[in-house]
Enzyme design. Structure first.
Site, PDB file in Angstrom:
ATOM      1  N   TYR A  11       0.956  -1.276  -0.101  1.00  0.00           N
ATOM      2  CA  TYR A  11       0.012  -0.131  -0.246  1.00  0.00           C
ATOM      3  C   TYR A  11       0.752   1.350   0.210  1.00  0.00           C
ATOM      4  CZ  TYR A  11       1.471  -0.369   4.757  1.00  0.00           C
ATOM      5  OH  TYR A  11       2.185  -0.408   5.955  1.00  0.00           O
ATOM      6  N   GLY A  12       1.955   1.127   0.102  1.00  0.00           N
ATOM      7  CA  GLY A  12       2.903   2.225   0.195  1.00  0.00           C
ATOM      8  C   GLY A  12       3.951   2.333  -0.675  1.00  0.00           C
ATOM      9  N   THR A  13       5.073   2.458  -0.352  1.00  0.00           N
ATOM     10  CA  THR A  13       6.476   2.605  -1.223  1.00  0.00           C
ATOM     11  C   THR A  13       6.729   1.519  -2.187  1.00  0.00           C
ATOM     12  OG1 THR A  13       7.996   1.824   0.558  1.00  0.00           O
ATOM     13  CG2 THR A  13       7.643   4.237   0.283  1.00  0.00           C
ATOM     14  N   LEU A  14       6.075   0.536  -1.779  1.00  0.00           N
ATOM     15  CA  LEU A  14       6.481  -1.072  -2.699  1.00  0.00           C
ATOM     16  C   LEU A  14       5.525  -1.044  -3.940  1.00  0.00           C
ATOM     17  CD1 LEU A  14       6.968  -3.453   0.050  1.00  0.00           C
ATOM     18  CD2 LEU A  14       8.573  -2.915  -1.759  1.00  0.00           C
ATOM     19  N   GLU A  86      11.163  -4.259   5.840  1.00  0.00           N
ATOM     20  CA  GLU A  86      10.301  -3.757   6.701  1.00  0.00           C
ATOM     21  C   GLU A  86      10.577  -4.071   8.211  1.00  0.00           C
ATOM     22  OE1 GLU A  86       8.108  -1.862   5.477  1.00  0.00           O
ATOM     23  OE2 GLU A  86       7.470  -2.574   3.626  1.00  0.00           O
TER      24      GLU A  86
END
Length: 156
Positions: A11-14, A86
């Site tokens: 949901y983010g930087t990936l 992470e």
């Protein structure tokens, strides 16, 4: 045939087009296959925090928004690399959640979230979708420099 071990919701930087997407495309990290876009069935607070502008999914199910992201099927090597990125289980935790797919189906996927966070993180703007922006540029320094612990930085 590669043995796939897990489905992961990012949901983010990936996500594709975001600063850490290269982790999912590097062959030496393992194998990842894009399955489609999805949305969490449960609402969560998604905020951008720390001086590094990191997106955090806060472990407060029922608060916030249904979060938009991407679903990948990954092999054991890639899952291990994502755990490394992470800092699981020291920083982020992960759990399986139901994700609604674009085709109105559902699937169980792993997602990374923060369990221990200052309550004031909940007062930050809560997003339904993360995008790196010039106003709040993500800094990779936090995940590259072992001397920096973003956990100590959550109060920003």
């Amino acid at each position: 045939m590669l043995r796939m071990s897990a489905r992961v919701f990012v949901y983010g930087t990936l996500k594709s087009g975001e600063p850490n997407h290269h982790w999912l495309t590097k062959k030496e990290n393992g194998h990842a296959r894009f399955l489609g876009r999805g949305t969490t069935a449960v609402k969560f607070p998604l905020v951008v925090g720390t001086r590094y502008n990191i997106p955090f999914l806060l472990a407060r199910p029922g608060d916030g928004n249904n979060i938009h992201g991407e679903i990948y099927e990954v092999d054991e090597a890639m899952f291990s690399k994502l755990d490394q990125l992470e800092d699981y289980p020291n920083y982020y935790d992960r759990e399986e959640q139901t994700i609604r797919t674009e085709t109105d189906g559902t699937m169980q996927c792993w997602l990374y979230l923060i369990r221990n966070f200052p309550e004031k993180m909940l007062s930050k703007p809560q997003l339904s979708s993360y995008h790196n922006t010039p106003d709040q540029p993500y800094s990779e320094k936090s995940v590259r420099d072992p001397a920096i612990s973003a956990k100590d930085d959550l109060s920003y």
